[in-house]
Motif scaffolding. Structure first.
Motif, mmCIF file in Angstrom:
data_model
loop_
_atom_site.group_PDB
_atom_site.id
_atom_site.type_symbol
_atom_site.label_atom_id
_atom_site.label_comp_id
_atom_site.label_asym_id
_atom_site.label_seq_id
_atom_site.Cartn_x
_atom_site.Cartn_y
_atom_site.Cartn_z
ATOM 1 N N PHE A 95 6.768 4.133 -15.239
ATOM 2 C CA PHE A 95 5.818 3.664 -14.226
ATOM 3 C C PHE A 95 6.494 3.324 -12.898
ATOM 4 O O PHE A 95 5.806 2.928 -11.952
ATOM 5 N N ARG A 96 7.798 3.495 -12.805
ATOM 6 C CA ARG A 96 8.525 3.130 -11.586
ATOM 7 C C ARG A 96 8.011 3.869 -10.344
ATOM 8 O O ARG A 96 7.821 3.245 -9.284
ATOM 9 N N PRO A 97 7.781 5.200 -10.409
ATOM 10 C CA PRO A 97 7.243 5.883 -9.216
ATOM 11 C C PRO A 97 5.909 5.302 -8.752
ATOM 12 O O PRO A 97 5.663 5.210 -7.541
ATOM 13 N N LEU A 98 5.069 4.905 -9.700
ATOM 14 C CA LEU A 98 3.786 4.298 -9.343
ATOM 15 C C LEU A 98 4.003 2.964 -8.639
ATOM 16 O O LEU A 98 3.322 2.656 -7.643
ATOM 17 N N LEU A 99 4.966 2.174 -9.126
ATOM 18 C CA LEU A 99 5.282 0.901 -8.491
ATOM 19 C C LEU A 99 5.808 1.122 -7.083
ATOM 20 O O LEU A 99 5.414 0.412 -6.149
ATOM 21 N N ASP A 100 6.691 2.123 -6.908
ATOM 22 C CA ASP A 100 7.240 2.417 -5.581
ATOM 23 C C ASP A 100 6.130 2.815 -4.608
ATOM 24 O O ASP A 100 6.130 2.388 -3.451
ATOM 25 N N PHE A 101 5.183 3.631 -5.081
ATOM 26 C CA PHE A 101 4.069 4.041 -4.227
ATOM 27 C C PHE A 101 3.203 2.843 -3.847
ATOM 28 O O PHE A 101 2.788 2.702 -2.692
ATOM 29 N N LEU A 102 2.923 1.982 -4.823
ATOM 30 C CA LEU A 102 2.093 0.807 -4.574
ATOM 31 C C LEU A 102 2.760 -0.119 -3.559
ATOM 32 O O LEU A 102 2.105 -0.613 -2.627
ATOM 33 N N LEU A 103 4.072 -0.346 -3.719
ATOM 34 C CA LEU A 103 4.791 -1.204 -2.783
ATOM 35 C C LEU A 103 4.832 -0.585 -1.387
ATOM 36 O O LEU A 103 4.694 -1.289 -0.377
ATOM 37 N N TRP A 104 5.010 0.756 -1.323
ATOM 38 C CA TRP A 104 5.022 1.431 -0.030
ATOM 39 C C TRP A 104 3.674 1.299 0.673
ATOM 40 O O TRP A 104 3.607 1.006 1.866
ATOM 41 N N PHE A 105 2.608 1.494 -0.075
ATOM 42 C CA PHE A 105 1.271 1.427 0.510
ATOM 43 C C PHE A 105 0.947 0.005 0.966
ATOM 44 O O PHE A 105 0.358 -0.201 2.040
ATOM 45 N N GLU A 106 1.343 -0.981 0.158
ATOM 46 C CA GLU A 106 1.105 -2.379 0.529
ATOM 47 C C GLU A 106 1.885 -2.729 1.796
ATOM 48 O O GLU A 106 1.341 -3.366 2.710
ATOM 49 N N THR A 107 3.147 -2.300 1.863
ATOM 50 C CA THR A 107 3.965 -2.557 3.053
ATOM 51 C C THR A 107 3.384 -1.870 4.280
ATOM 52 O O THR A 107 3.375 -2.432 5.383
ATOM 53 N N LEU A 108 2.886 -0.642 4.093
ATOM 54 C CA LEU A 108 2.267 0.094 5.198
ATOM 55 C C LEU A 108 1.079 -0.668 5.769
ATOM 56 O O LEU A 108 0.949 -0.813 6.999
ATOM 57 N N LEU A 109 0.219 -1.177 4.898
ATOM 58 C CA LEU A 109 -0.965 -1.908 5.365
ATOM 59 C C LEU A 109 -0.590 -3.223 6.040
ATOM 60 O O LEU A 109 -1.217 -3.628 7.017
ATOM 61 N N GLN A 110 0.450 -3.893 5.523
ATOM 62 C CA GLN A 110 0.805 -5.208 6.050
ATOM 63 C C GLN A 110 1.602 -5.127 7.351
ATOM 64 O O GLN A 110 1.463 -5.997 8.222
ATOM 65 N N GLN A 111 2.444 -4.100 7.477
ATOM 66 C CA GLN A 111 3.318 -4.029 8.648
ATOM 67 C C GLN A 111 2.726 -3.219 9.799
ATOM 68 O O GLN A 111 3.205 -3.311 10.929
ATOM 69 N N THR A 112 1.727 -2.398 9.513
ATOM 70 C CA THR A 112 1.035 -1.699 10.594
ATOM 71 C C THR A 112 0.253 -2.721 11.409
ATOM 72 O O THR A 112 -0.368 -3.626 10.841
ATOM 73 N N PRO A 113 0.276 -2.622 12.745
ATOM 74 C CA PRO A 113 -0.498 -3.572 13.573
ATOM 75 C C PRO A 113 -1.951 -3.674 13.105
ATOM 76 O O PRO A 113 -2.575 -2.665 12.773
ATOM 77 N N TRP A 114 -2.452 -4.898 13.113
ATOM 78 C CA TRP A 114 -3.767 -5.161 12.512
ATOM 79 C C TRP A 114 -4.874 -4.337 13.150
ATOM 80 O O TRP A 114 -5.800 -3.895 12.457
ATOM 81 N N PHE A 115 -4.782 -4.114 14.475
ATOM 82 C CA PHE A 115 -5.869 -3.394 15.145
ATOM 83 C C PHE A 115 -5.908 -1.920 14.738
ATOM 84 O O PHE A 115 -6.982 -1.304 14.735
ATOM 85 N N ILE A 116 -4.746 -1.356 14.369
ATOM 86 C CA ILE A 116 -4.718 0.041 13.895
ATOM 87 C C ILE A 116 -5.342 0.132 12.506
ATOM 88 O O ILE A 116 -6.148 1.032 12.227
#
Length: 295
Positions: A41-62
């Protein structure tokens, strides 16, 4: 009620022995294969963490603009789109943006995973009454089993973290997409299938060009229910380390923080309403398009 005294029962000592034996076997299995399953399940965890980081670090208005655009594309409703924008702005104003993005990431990933697993199972059920009869009891158990019970074997196997929480959400939320995919394909007009057979369509062509397109509104209803059930598991999943809006709600319960629990609960409700209204509107659009095509 004398017959109850004559009903054969397993002696208490034997029952405890059987229970301990099963527990020992499961612990041995988790120790022997837990690391391998975690690596799977490691690839799934990596994808989930990447997606979460993308949403959190992308500027809120975008992120806000992207979500509003998706809602507009799905619903084509100005009221739903403006309501979505207002809800997300209020979530940010009250300081719940990061937790909301964490919740959004696990809901999106768990929904996608439910679709990837559930859609083929639903298709398989629609093609065979025997497969349907075999899988329906499993779906009944998945839908009626108390959600906390799912935590026990998964935590014993994989510990505490995002992946166990994701698996719990998927197991709880997947039955609607399976059932409604099966139902939607079975409801496709037999005359349409006979016409496809008359043109020499293969089974794959019938599935991809006739059955799935015609059953898409029903499948969308299944996706809608899957999203709603995934959101319902947010607080339960926070018990095993899933970040998001569920953790502040859990803290509010244990520490009696009424306002914190209320605000985060309302944020979950707001996300649920946005998903529900957008997916329902998209399903209605598909239905109208289908009726217009066959009108």
């Amino acid at each position: 009620m004398d017959w109850l005294t004559e009903f054969p029962q397993l002696p208490g000592r034997d029952l405890r022995l059987l229970s301990r034996t099963i527990d020992q076997y499961y612990r041995s299995f988790s120790r022997a294969y837990g690391d391998d399953i975690e690596a799977f399940f490691r690839p799934l965890l990596d994808f989930l963490l990447w997606f979460e980081t993308l949403l959190q670090q992308t500027p809120w208005f975008i992120v806000l603009a992207a979500i509003v655009a998706i809602v507009w594309f799905a619903s084509r409703s100005l009221k739903i789109t403006i309501g979505t924008a207002i809800a997300l702005i209020l979530i940010g104003v009250f300081g719940m943006w990061e937790d909301t993005m964490s919740t959004l990431s696990i809901i999106v990933v768990s929904t996608l995973l439910s679709i990837v697993i559930g859609l083929p199972i639903g298709i398989l059920m629609s093609r065979s009454d025997k497969v349907q009869a075999a899988i329906n009891p499993i779906l009944d158990v998945m839908q009626t089993m108390p959600s906390f019970v799912y935590l026990i074997p998964i935590v014993m196997l994989l510990g505490i973290g995002l992946i166990p929480g994701l698996l719990v959400v998927v197991i709880y939320a997947m039955p609607p997409i399976i059932r409604l995919t099966n139902l939607g394909i079975r409801l496709v007009d037999k005359e349409v299938l006979e016409a496809a057979n008359a043109f020499g369509s293969s089974n794959w062509q019938k599935l991809t060009q006739v059955q799935l397109p015609l059953s898409l509104p029903t499948i969308m209803a299944g996706i809608n229910q899957t999203i709603m059930m995934a959101l319902a598991m947010v607080v339960v999943a926070s018990l095993i380390g899933v970040r998001g809006l569920g953790q502040p709600v859990l803290q509010a319960i244990t520490n009696q923080y009424f306002t914190q629990g209320l605000l985060n609960g309302l944020a979950i409700v707001a996300i649920a309403i946005v998903f529900d209204r957008a997916s329902q509107a998209y399903g209605r659009r598909l239905q109208r398009h289908r009726e217009a095509a066959h009108g």
